[in-house]
Design an enzyme around this catalytic site. Structure first.
Site, PDB file in Angstrom:
ATOM      1  N   GLY A   1       0.412  -1.054  -0.161  1.00 50.40           N
ATOM      2  CA  GLY A   1       0.086  -0.241  -0.394  1.00 50.40           C
ATOM      3  C   GLY A   1       0.729   1.055   0.146  1.00 50.40           C
ATOM      4  O   GLY A   1       1.667   1.574   0.868  1.00 50.40           O
TER       5      GLY A   1
ATOM      6  N   GLY B   1       0.014   4.649  -0.899  1.00 46.70           N
ATOM      7  CA  GLY B   1      -0.897   5.710  -0.828  1.00 46.70           C
ATOM      8  C   GLY B   1      -0.319   6.317   0.287  1.00 46.70           C
ATOM      9  O   GLY B   1       0.950   6.754  -0.035  1.00 46.70           O
TER      10      GLY B   1
ATOM     11  N   VAL C   1       0.562   6.871   3.277  1.00 47.09           N
ATOM     12  CA  VAL C   1       1.342   6.678   4.557  1.00 47.09           C
ATOM     13  C   VAL C   1       2.631   5.681   3.936  1.00 47.09           C
ATOM     14  O   VAL C   1       3.705   6.153   4.194  1.00 47.09           O
ATOM     15  CB  VAL C   1       0.640   5.619   5.559  1.00 47.09           C
ATOM     16  CG1 VAL C   1       1.294   5.342   6.437  1.00 47.09           C
ATOM     17  CG2 VAL C   1      -0.790   6.478   6.054  1.00 47.09           C
TER      18      VAL C   1
ATOM     19  N   ARG D   1     -12.775   5.653  12.615  1.00 43.18           N
ATOM     20  CA  ARG D   1     -11.945   4.845  11.825  1.00 43.18           C
ATOM     21  C   ARG D   1     -12.966   3.465  12.116  1.00 43.18           C
ATOM     22  O   ARG D   1     -12.685   2.886  10.762  1.00 43.18           O
ATOM     23  CB  ARG D   1     -10.486   5.254  13.109  1.00 43.18           C
ATOM     24  CG  ARG D   1      -9.845   6.021  13.149  1.00 43.18           C
ATOM     25  CD  ARG D   1      -9.023   5.924  14.077  1.00 43.18           C
ATOM     26  NE  ARG D   1      -8.094   7.194  14.198  1.00 43.18           N
ATOM     27  CZ  ARG D   1      -7.996   7.676  15.174  1.00 43.18           C
ATOM     28  NH1 ARG D   1      -8.778   7.700  16.377  1.00 43.18           N
ATOM     29  NH2 ARG D   1      -7.290   8.920  15.662  1.00 43.18           N
TER      30      ARG D   1
ATOM     31  N   HIS E   1      -7.265   2.367  18.646  1.00 39.44           N
ATOM     32  CA  HIS E   1      -6.827   3.356  18.337  1.00 39.44           C
ATOM     33  C   HIS E   1      -8.280   3.918  17.568  1.00 39.44           C
ATOM     34  O   HIS E   1      -8.376   3.965  16.458  1.00 39.44           O
ATOM     35  CB  HIS E   1      -5.814   2.963  17.143  1.00 39.44           C
ATOM     36  CG  HIS E   1      -5.451   4.441  16.134  1.00 39.44           C
ATOM     37  ND1 HIS E   1      -5.271   5.418  16.719  1.00 39.44           N
ATOM     38  CD2 HIS E   1      -5.636   4.617  14.715  1.00 39.44           C
ATOM     39  CE1 HIS E   1      -4.742   6.397  15.236  1.00 39.44           C
ATOM     40  NE2 HIS E   1      -5.385   5.687  14.468  1.00 39.44           N
TER      41      HIS E   1
END
Length: 305
Positions: free
Chosen positions: A9, A11, A13, A91, A178
């Site tokens: 991934g 993207g 981040v 989230r 989180h």
């Protein structure tokens, strides 16, 4: 010893992690994997173009799960950030996307023979990290999430601003999910070594207000630039460095808690094997109850996977 990293991934981040690893000279080899091969190739080229101006020259490869067989650290940073656009602080809005991503990538990771340490940043972080661990079959110690490591950093920033100190001089932990059920364990927080519970009344500080500010920190960033990247990438890399250096770093992250039968944000020791042990800091009853409630929230959602 060669240091081999992989990122699934690339993207916001994933790209931030890749850039930091290359610029700081941490990686000898870097594998980039993304469902969008053009994006992976573009990031590879961009990083390779930078190496003529760097002191190191890592090998950067793309789109090959077989490379995970001897990878030391695997970051899983995939997701759908646009799912959060109208999420109002939830989230779990990414859940339906990240769950499907795990169904796709977990068998490929398992088939590769990967046996390093996996660090997950995907949301909902705790449940998705546990799902990854379950599907890949690695020991729980080798699969961890950034979890409340980032939330703790946000707490440190908020408290440091009130006391005009370096954030690193604020110790203590954010526990739990989180997400919205996280909480600052104020019983663990000190400023320059002095308990904040003692300092707060003298400064007329509202700890609940500080906690709300810290909890909403990610959304403050998201609302301004549409995503978060630098802080979470820094946290992920810090964890990876603790593994490769066998630093025995004590910090919060998302890991498996036997008592609650769930992944949850809590302090642990990070070393060459991943989460070497958990640190069970005695909490007052009201904070212990908050942790139990937060863990139950994660467990309930995990059960729907």
């Amino acid at each position: 010893m060669s240091r081999k990293y992989a990122i699934i991934g690339v993207g916001h981040v994933g790209a931030a992690i890749a850039f930091s690893l290359v610029v700081q000279g941490f990686a000898d080899e870097l594998i980039l994997i993304d469902k969008n091969e053009k994006k992976a190739r573009a990031e590879q080229l961009d990083l390779q173009d930078a190496t003529a101006r760097l002191d190191s020259r890592p090998k950067i490869k793309i789109q090959d799960y077989a490379e995970l067989a001897d990878t030391d650290i695997l970051f899983v940073t995939a997701g759908n950030i646009h799912a959060l656009d109208n999420a109002s602080g939830n989230r779990w809005a990414e859940f339906e996307y990240t769950r499907e991503i795990v169904k796709d990538i977990a068998p490929k990771i398992k088939a590769s023979g990967f046996n390093g340490v996996l660090i997950d940043t995907m949301n909902p972080c705790d449940a998705i990290t546990q799902y990854l661990q379950k599907e890949i079959g690695l020991p729980g110690s080798q699969v961890l999430g950034t979890g409340t490591f980032l939330d703790t950093a946000r707490m440190q920033r908020v408290v440091s601003e009130k006391f005009n100190v370096d954030p690193k001089n604020v110790s203590g932990f954010v526990y739990g999910e989180h997400g919205e059920s996280q909480f600052v364990a104020w019983s663990t927080v000190s400023v320059n070594g002095l308990p904040i519970k003692t300092l707060a009344p003298k400064m007329n500080l509202d700890l609940d207000a500080l906690e709300d500010t810290a909890r909403s920190g990610g959304w403050a960033v998201h609302s301004g630039k549409g995503y978060t990247s630098f802080a979470i990438a820094t946290c992920a890399i810090k964890l990876s460095r603790a593994v490769l250096d066998d630093a025995q770093l004590m910090c919060p992250c998302s890991s498996y808690n036997v008592k609650y039968n769930s992944y949850v944000g809590q302090p642990g020791i990070i070393g060459k094997n991943g989460v070497e042990e958990l640190i069970d800091i005695p909490l007052p009853p009201e904070e212990e109850q908050k942790l139990a409630t937060s863990a139950a929230t994660i467990k309930e959602k995990f059960a729907t996977m």
